[in-house]
Design a protein around this motif. Structure first.
Motif, PDB file in Angstrom:
ATOM      1  N   LEU A 100       0.801  -1.213   0.000  1.00  0.00           N
ATOM      2  CA  LEU A 100       0.000   0.000   0.000  1.00  0.00           C
ATOM      3  C   LEU A 100       0.839   1.270   0.000  1.00  0.00           C
ATOM      4  O   LEU A 100       0.554   2.198  -0.708  1.00  0.00           O
ATOM      5  N   GLY A 101       1.882   1.330   0.785  1.00  0.00           N
ATOM      6  CA  GLY A 101       2.675   2.557   0.845  1.00  0.00           C
ATOM      7  C   GLY A 101       2.317   3.359   2.067  1.00  0.00           C
ATOM      8  O   GLY A 101       1.809   2.837   3.043  1.00  0.00           O
ATOM      9  N   GLU A 102       2.521   4.636   1.988  1.00  0.00           N
ATOM     10  CA  GLU A 102       2.338   5.522   3.127  1.00  0.00           C
ATOM     11  C   GLU A 102       0.875   5.907   3.343  1.00  0.00           C
ATOM     12  O   GLU A 102       0.013   5.672   2.505  1.00  0.00           O
ATOM     13  N   GLU A 103       0.623   6.581   4.460  1.00  0.00           N
ATOM     14  CA  GLU A 103      -0.725   7.019   4.822  1.00  0.00           C
ATOM     15  C   GLU A 103      -1.305   7.992   3.810  1.00  0.00           C
ATOM     16  O   GLU A 103      -2.524   8.158   3.735  1.00  0.00           O
ATOM     17  N   ASP A 104      -0.454   8.612   3.005  1.00  0.00           N
ATOM     18  CA  ASP A 104      -0.937   9.529   1.973  1.00  0.00           C
ATOM     19  C   ASP A 104      -1.906   8.838   1.021  1.00  0.00           C
ATOM     20  O   ASP A 104      -2.827   9.467   0.509  1.00  0.00           O
ATOM     21  N   VAL A 105      -1.703   7.553   0.798  1.00  0.00           N
ATOM     22  CA  VAL A 105      -2.585   6.819  -0.099  1.00  0.00           C
ATOM     23  C   VAL A 105      -4.012   6.826   0.447  1.00  0.00           C
ATOM     24  O   VAL A 105      -4.969   7.053  -0.290  1.00  0.00           O
TER      25      VAL A 105
ATOM     26  N   ARG B 282     -10.186  11.575  -0.304  1.00  0.00           N
ATOM     27  CA  ARG B 282     -10.483  12.769  -1.112  1.00  0.00           C
ATOM     28  C   ARG B 282     -11.080  12.415  -2.473  1.00  0.00           C
ATOM     29  O   ARG B 282     -12.036  13.035  -2.915  1.00  0.00           O
ATOM     30  N   GLN B 283     -10.516  11.416  -3.137  1.00  0.00           N
ATOM     31  CA  GLN B 283     -10.950  11.073  -4.489  1.00  0.00           C
ATOM     32  C   GLN B 283     -12.243  10.253  -4.506  1.00  0.00           C
ATOM     33  O   GLN B 283     -12.981  10.279  -5.485  1.00  0.00           O
ATOM     34  N   PHE B 284     -12.479   9.493  -3.445  1.00  0.00           N
ATOM     35  CA  PHE B 284     -13.642   8.610  -3.385  1.00  0.00           C
ATOM     36  C   PHE B 284     -14.405   8.828  -2.078  1.00  0.00           C
ATOM     37  O   PHE B 284     -14.471   7.934  -1.226  1.00  0.00           O
ATOM     38  N   PRO B 285     -15.017   9.977  -1.897  1.00  0.00           N
ATOM     39  CA  PRO B 285     -15.684  10.278  -0.625  1.00  0.00           C
ATOM     40  C   PRO B 285     -16.919   9.407  -0.369  1.00  0.00           C
ATOM     41  O   PRO B 285     -17.422   9.377   0.748  1.00  0.00           O
TER      42      PRO B 285
ATOM     43  N   CYS C 286      -2.412  -6.990   2.337  1.00  0.00           N
ATOM     44  CA  CYS C 286      -1.776  -5.684   2.467  1.00  0.00           C
ATOM     45  C   CYS C 286      -0.684  -5.766   3.521  1.00  0.00           C
ATOM     46  O   CYS C 286      -0.943  -6.128   4.666  1.00  0.00           O
ATOM     47  N   ALA C 287       0.514  -5.387   3.130  1.00  0.00           N
ATOM     48  CA  ALA C 287       1.665  -5.512   4.021  1.00  0.00           C
ATOM     49  C   ALA C 287       1.951  -4.243   4.814  1.00  0.00           C
ATOM     50  O   ALA C 287       2.878  -4.204   5.594  1.00  0.00           O
ATOM     51  N   THR C 288       1.169  -3.231   4.622  1.00  0.00           N
ATOM     52  CA  THR C 288       1.416  -1.970   5.324  1.00  0.00           C
ATOM     53  C   THR C 288       0.986  -2.066   6.784  1.00  0.00           C
ATOM     54  O   THR C 288       0.325  -3.011   7.195  1.00  0.00           O
TER      55      THR C 288
ATOM     56  N   LEU D  19      -9.173   6.577   7.577  1.00  0.00           N
ATOM     57  CA  LEU D  19     -10.414   6.331   6.845  1.00  0.00           C
ATOM     58  C   LEU D  19     -11.641   6.912   7.545  1.00  0.00           C
ATOM     59  O   LEU D  19     -12.765   6.701   7.095  1.00  0.00           O
ATOM     60  N   GLY D  20     -11.454   7.642   8.608  1.00  0.00           N
ATOM     61  CA  GLY D  20     -12.564   8.229   9.363  1.00  0.00           C
ATOM     62  C   GLY D  20     -13.612   8.933   8.519  1.00  0.00           C
ATOM     63  O   GLY D  20     -14.813   8.766   8.760  1.00  0.00           O
ATOM     64  N   PRO D  21     -13.214   9.717   7.496  1.00  0.00           N
ATOM     65  CA  PRO D  21     -14.237  10.388   6.682  1.00  0.00           C
ATOM     66  C   PRO D  21     -15.168   9.424   5.932  1.00  0.00           C
ATOM     67  O   PRO D  21     -16.221   9.828   5.465  1.00  0.00           O
ATOM     68  N   LEU D  22     -14.790   8.148   5.865  1.00  0.00           N
ATOM     69  CA  LEU D  22     -15.638   7.155   5.188  1.00  0.00           C
ATOM     70  C   LEU D  22     -16.522   6.392   6.172  1.00  0.00           C
ATOM     71  O   LEU D  22     -17.173   5.415   5.800  1.00  0.00           O
ATOM     72  N   ARG D  23     -16.568   6.865   7.410  1.00  0.00           N
ATOM     73  CA  ARG D  23     -17.264   6.103   8.457  1.00  0.00           C
ATOM     74  C   ARG D  23     -18.726   5.800   8.131  1.00  0.00           C
ATOM     75  O   ARG D  23     -19.268   4.821   8.595  1.00  0.00           O
ATOM     76  N   ASN D  24     -19.372   6.651   7.334  1.00  0.00           N
ATOM     77  CA  ASN D  24     -20.791   6.424   7.024  1.00  0.00           C
ATOM     78  C   ASN D  24     -21.035   5.780   5.657  1.00  0.00           C
ATOM     79  O   ASN D  24     -22.158   5.415   5.357  1.00  0.00           O
ATOM     80  N   THR D  25     -19.999   5.680   4.822  1.00  0.00           N
ATOM     81  CA  THR D  25     -20.207   5.139   3.475  1.00  0.00           C
ATOM     82  C   THR D  25     -19.630   3.744   3.285  1.00  0.00           C
ATOM     83  O   THR D  25     -20.161   2.958   2.522  1.00  0.00           O
TER      84      THR D  25
END
Length: 181
Positions: free
Chosen positions: A10-15, A21-24, A34-36, A44-50
């Motif tokens: 996965l990489g860093e938290e920026d992903v 942002r891109q998929f609200p 996932c090895a991260t 992922l908090g902003p996705l808590r309802n979706t």
């Protein structure tokens, strides 16, 4: 419906920040293999309802992933959770946690979660909306554990392949699951 598969590594938290942002309205997230670090889920908090569908198959420290998803991210509307082949970390405590935070789960896949035991299934009774349960390849599950599944009246799909400790006597405990196909 927006769906995205995140491939390892996965990489860093920026992903995760880009994901948010891109998929609200993201509903499905597959972080299998996932090895991260599991703490990346805390973003992922902003996705808590979706977010409704999460796969954590074969992730290391699966219990930590679950705890972060539930407590830190606050994901609330989860309907489907796949923990298949999480041989390290899925325990009775993990099952207790997921049944407490997501009693509305409709699909739960625990295939090859070899640390689970008969006692692990006890809190599944809290999943009153559960329609699909997959327990394939969990050798520690026997007739004694199947008793806990017999109370799941909404269950439509139950997969128990390679449960070598299960006998006809244990299957009788499923007679109250009238929706099973």
């Amino acid at each position: 419906s927006e769906c995205l598969r995140v491939a390892a590594p996965l990489g860093e938290e920026d992903v995760c920040n880009v994901l948010v942002r891109q998929f609200p309205k993201l509903e499905s997230l597959d972080m299998s293999v996932c090895a991260t670090d599991y703490q990346v889920l805390s973003h992922l908090g902003p996705l808590r309802n979706t977010l409704k569908d999460v796969s954590l198959c074969r992730t290391p420290q699966c219990d930590s992933w679950l705890e972060t998803l539930a407590m830190v991210s606050g994901i609330q509307n989860l309907e489907s959770l796949d923990l298949g082949a999480c041989t390290i970390g899925v325990s009775t405590e993990s099952i207790d946690l997921l049944t407490t935070f997501w009693p509305q789960l409709r699909v739960l896949k625990l295939c090859a979660c070899t640390n689970l035991t008969n006692d692990s299934l006890q809190s599944l009774k809290n999943l009153r909306a559960l329609e699909e349960l997959r327990l394939d390849g969990i050798n520690n599950i026997t007739d004694t554990g199947i008793v806990h599944i017999g109370v799941l009246r909404t269950l439509k799909i139950l997969s128990m392949n390679r449960l070598f400790g299960l006998t006809d006597a244990g299957v009788v405990n499923l007679r109250e699951c009238k929706e099973l196909r």
